[in-house]
Design an enzyme around this catalytic site. Structure first.
Site, PDB file in Angstrom:
ATOM      1  N   LEU A  99      69.768  59.505  46.131  1.00 41.93           N
ATOM      2  CA  LEU A  99      68.721  58.877  46.959  1.00 41.93           C
ATOM      3  C   LEU A  99      67.874  58.043  45.708  1.00 41.93           C
ATOM      4  O   LEU A  99      67.315  58.704  44.930  1.00 41.93           O
ATOM      5  CB  LEU A  99      67.888  59.947  47.521  1.00 41.93           C
ATOM      6  CG  LEU A  99      66.709  59.672  48.403  1.00 41.93           C
ATOM      7  CD1 LEU A  99      67.323  58.974  49.755  1.00 41.93           C
ATOM      8  CD2 LEU A  99      66.153  60.930  48.586  1.00 41.93           C
ATOM      9  N   ASP A 100      67.884  56.923  46.112  1.00 41.02           N
ATOM     10  CA  ASP A 100      66.842  56.025  45.280  1.00 41.02           C
ATOM     11  C   ASP A 100      65.568  55.900  45.745  1.00 41.02           C
ATOM     12  O   ASP A 100      65.301  55.521  47.021  1.00 41.02           O
ATOM     13  CB  ASP A 100      67.642  54.248  45.616  1.00 41.02           C
ATOM     14  CG  ASP A 100      68.910  54.337  44.310  1.00 41.02           C
ATOM     15  OD1 ASP A 100      69.041  55.254  43.837  1.00 41.02           O
ATOM     16  OD2 ASP A 100      69.789  53.428  44.775  1.00 41.02           O
ATOM     17  N   ASP A 114      75.935  45.415  42.742  1.00 43.03           N
ATOM     18  CA  ASP A 114      76.679  45.895  44.052  1.00 43.03           C
ATOM     19  C   ASP A 114      76.783  44.983  45.195  1.00 43.03           C
ATOM     20  O   ASP A 114      77.603  44.600  45.969  1.00 43.03           O
ATOM     21  CB  ASP A 114      75.879  47.139  44.582  1.00 43.03           C
ATOM     22  CG  ASP A 114      75.956  48.328  43.514  1.00 43.03           C
ATOM     23  OD1 ASP A 114      77.200  48.316  42.825  1.00 43.03           O
ATOM     24  OD2 ASP A 114      75.072  48.979  43.307  1.00 43.03           O
TER      25      ASP A 114
END
Length: 317
Positions: free
Chosen positions: A14-15, A257
């Site tokens: 969880l960023d 990403d």
């Protein structure tokens, strides 16, 4: 039910991102309201593919309240998920931007240890979810205690099912996976240098290194990300290069990403390698425009793709 593209994230996070007037020791740092995003390499790749309109499924282990929140965030934004329950608590990652100079400080926690049974369920879940002949993406770090040979195991399983495996990791896990042979690998310059065991100071050396990986069967396609310098995309028959776009970054989180997600989405649409690289650079550049851990936005990718200049890479043999 199987899908054409599946991403596997073995150590999701969880960023959490925020900012402070200035980052300094000792003093309490009064931060802005935090932003919460699902994170981890494969999850980010899936989010980008989904934003661009491609079919994808994100597979990952999830445990505790943090894992539940991560899963809920993905579902809320429309990314299909298959979460494997684990006993441990999903980790958090924390990014703080210093508003006085724009510097980013990224704090990455190690994540939970997965049992052998939990590892097996994650790998099997990803392989089983991908349609035969489909794409499987393994991206991001491994959780603590996981044997580096696990990605080689994944490569063998993918090959047995006829899947096209794309990998984006580093160190021994990457080397072990490439020893089995993969469809696509996305190293950065340092990772490619480590793989071939020599410095890569110029474009000719970089192109030769990519071709060496292809020639020895490590990968059918090499997508070399070069940060602000752009990128290189190489197969046995083609080689393309694109310089980076002149963008002042708001945040660099998730740029790699986004690059991979843009590339895989474009190739999944049947676009050429050159256009695949064009959209990859556009997606990576678009991520730089988004604050914190937000990743790229579709409208920015489409707009920037028109500005990316892709040319044949012609090195001296």
């Amino acid at each position: 039910m199987t899908v054409p593209a599946v991403t596997l994230t073995l150590n999701p996070a969880l960023d959490v991102s925020t900012s402070a007037p200035q980052v300094a020791p000792v003093h309490k740092l009064r931060c802005a309201a935090p932003r919460f995003d699902p994170g981890g390499g494969g999850i980010n790749v899936a989010r980008v593919i989904q934003r661009l309109g491609g079919p994808v499924l994100a597979v990952f282990p999830a445990g505790g309240p943090t894992g539940q929140r991560l899963t809920a965030l993905l579902e809320a934004e429309g990314t299909p998920v298959r979460a494997t329950g684990i006993d441990g608590e999903t980790r958090e990652s924390f990014t703080v931007t210093d508003r006085s100079d724009g510097a980013e400080y990224r704090f990455v926690l190690p994540g939970p240890t997965l049992s052998e049974e939990e590892q097996d369920r994650c790998l099997a879940g990803a392989v089983d979810a991908a349609a035969p002949g489909g794409l499987l993406v393994a991206s991001g770090s491994l959780p603590p205690g996981m044997a580096p040979g696990r990605l080689a195991d994944l490569a063998r399983r993918a090959k047995a099912r006829g899947l096209r495996l794309a990998v984006d990791c580093s160190g021994e896990p990457l080397a072990r996976a490439l020893a089995e042979g993969v469809h696509l690998v996305k190293p950065n310059l340092r990772e490619l240098s480590d793989l071939v065991g020599r410095p890569l100071a110029d474009p000719d050396a970089r192109l030769r290194a990519c071709r060496d990986l292809i020639a020895d069967g490590s990968a059918a396609t090499v997508a070399l990300s070069l940060g602000a310098e752009g990128a290189l995309l190489v197969t046995a028959d083609e080689a393309w290069t694109a310089p980076g776009l002149p963008i002042r970054p708001v945040s660099t989180v998730g740029a790699g990403d986004s690059f991979l997600g843009g590339l895989l989405w474009a190739l999944g649409q049947g676009l050429s390698l050159a256009d695949g690289l064009r959209h990859a650079v556009a997606a990576g550049s678009a991520a730089l425009l988004s604050p914190g851990t937000e990743l790229c936005r579709r409208e920015d990718v489409i707009r920037l793709a028109e500005q990316v200049r892709v040319v044949p890479a012609q090195g001296r043999e």
